[in-house]
Design an enzyme around this catalytic site. Structure first.
Site, PDB file in Angstrom:
ATOM      1  N   LYS A 124       0.839  -1.202   0.000  1.00 19.72           N
ATOM      2  CA  LYS A 124       0.000   0.000   0.000  1.00 19.72           C
ATOM      3  C   LYS A 124       0.877   1.256   0.000  1.00 19.72           C
ATOM      4  O   LYS A 124       0.704   2.155  -0.826  1.00 19.72           O
ATOM      5  CB  LYS A 124      -0.909   0.003   1.241  1.00 19.72           C
ATOM      6  CG  LYS A 124      -1.848   1.171   1.273  1.00 19.72           C
ATOM      7  CD  LYS A 124      -2.421   1.390   2.658  1.00 19.72           C
ATOM      8  CE  LYS A 124      -1.994   2.742   3.146  1.00 19.72           C
ATOM      9  NZ  LYS A 124      -2.342   3.043   4.503  1.00 19.72           N
ATOM     10  N   ASP A 142      -6.262  -0.257   1.169  1.00 18.03           N
ATOM     11  CA  ASP A 142      -6.279  -0.290   2.628  1.00 18.03           C
ATOM     12  C   ASP A 142      -7.655  -0.771   3.053  1.00 18.03           C
ATOM     13  O   ASP A 142      -8.475  -1.152   2.218  1.00 18.03           O
ATOM     14  CB  ASP A 142      -5.904   1.068   3.236  1.00 18.03           C
ATOM     15  CG  ASP A 142      -6.987   2.115   3.033  1.00 18.03           C
ATOM     16  OD1 ASP A 142      -7.992   1.821   2.364  1.00 18.03           O
ATOM     17  OD2 ASP A 142      -6.825   3.225   3.561  1.00 18.03           O
TER      18      ASP A 142
END
Ligand code: SF4
Length: 215
Positions: A124, A142
Site C-alpha cells: 500500500k 487499505d
C-alpha cells in the site's frame, strides 16, 4: 466500462466518485520522495494530521537518508512518540534510511519490489509513493478501499493483494490512482465499516449493498 458481477456501470461509479471528491492529493506534507516515504511509513495506525505535526521538525533534523540513517533512536522516538508504535516506527525509519543509502544510492527507488524491501513499507505504502511521486499506476488497498470495493460488488476478496490484483484488472491504468483515492475517501466519508451513511451516499441508487452495511 461494465463489470460482470452486478452489471453496474463502473464508469458511473468512477464519475460520481470523481465529482464527490475533486481534491485527490495526499494530505501528507512532503517536498520530495524521501519525505513522502518517511511520512507514509509514519502514517500507519494514525492520522495524516498527526504525522504532519511531527514531520517538519523531523525533516529539519534529518533532511535526507544519510542523516536519518545516522539518527539517534532515542531522539527520534521522542519526536514521533505521539504517533503510536513509536519504537517500531523508529526502527523501521532508520533501517529504511540505511537501506536507501547502502542499496539505492541514497534515493527512493521506483520499482515496487525495491520499495517493499524497505522496512516499514508495504505494498500500500509503495503504491502511494509511486502514485504521488511519479504518477505511476497502481491500486492502493487499505481497509477503507477494500470495504468499499466489496460493497460495490467489484471484488469478493478480503486479502489486500488479491483485492489489488482484481481491481487492477477492472480499472484502466490511467484511472487507477484516482480511483484508489476516491474510493478510500468514500470509505471514510460515507461507507464506514459500521453504520455507513447509505441515505446520503451518492452511489446509493446503484450500490448492491445499499442499507445493508456489511463488509
Ligand atoms: S450505498 Fe451504503 S454500502 Fe453502498 S457505497 Fe454507499 S454507503 Fe456504502
Amino acid at each position: 466500462m461494465e463489470y460482470s458481477k452486478t452489471n453496474i456501470s463502473l464508469s458511473e461509479i468512477i464519475k460520481r466518485l470523481n465529482a464527490e471528491y475533486p481534491d485527490r492529493e495526499t494530505l501528507l506534507i512532503h517536498t520530495d520522495p524521501f519525505q513522502l516515504m518517511v511520512a507514509v511509513s509514519l502514517s500507519a495506525q494514525t492520522t495524516d494530521a498527526g504525522v504532519n505535526k511531527v514531520t517538519p521538525e523531523l525533516f529539519r533534523r534529518w533532511p535526507d537518508p544519510a542523516a536519518l540513517a545516522g539518527a539517534d533512536a532515542v531522539e527520534l522516538e521522542a519526536l514521533i512518540h505521539s504517533l503510536g508504535f513509536f519504537r517500531q516506527k523508529t526502527c523501521n525509519l532508520i533501517a529504511a534510511a540505511r537501506r536507501l543509502v547502502e542499496e539505492f544510492g541514497g534515493k527512493v527507488p521506483r520499482e515496487i519490489n525495491h520499495l517493499i524491501s524497505l522496512p516499514g513499507i508495504g505494498r500500500k505504502s509503495a503504491n502511494v509513493i509511486r502514485a504521488h511521486v511519479w504518477n505511476l499506476p497502481g491500486i492502493i488497498v487499505d481497509t477503507h478501499f477494500g470495504r468499499v470495493c466489496r460493497r460495490l460488488g467489484l471484488t469478493d476478496a478480503k486479502d489486500p493483494e488479491k483485492v489489488e490484483r482484481e481491481i487492477a484488472a477492472l480499472i484502466p491504468e490511467d484511472l487507477q490512482i484516482t480511483f484508489s483515492m476516491t474510493a478510500n475517501f468514500h470509505g471514510r466519508r460515507y461507507c464506514m465499516s459500521r453504520k455507513p451513511n447509505c441515505a446520503g451516499c451518492p452511489l446509493n441508487d446503484i450500490c448492491p449493498k445499499f442499507g445493508v452495511g456489511v463488509g
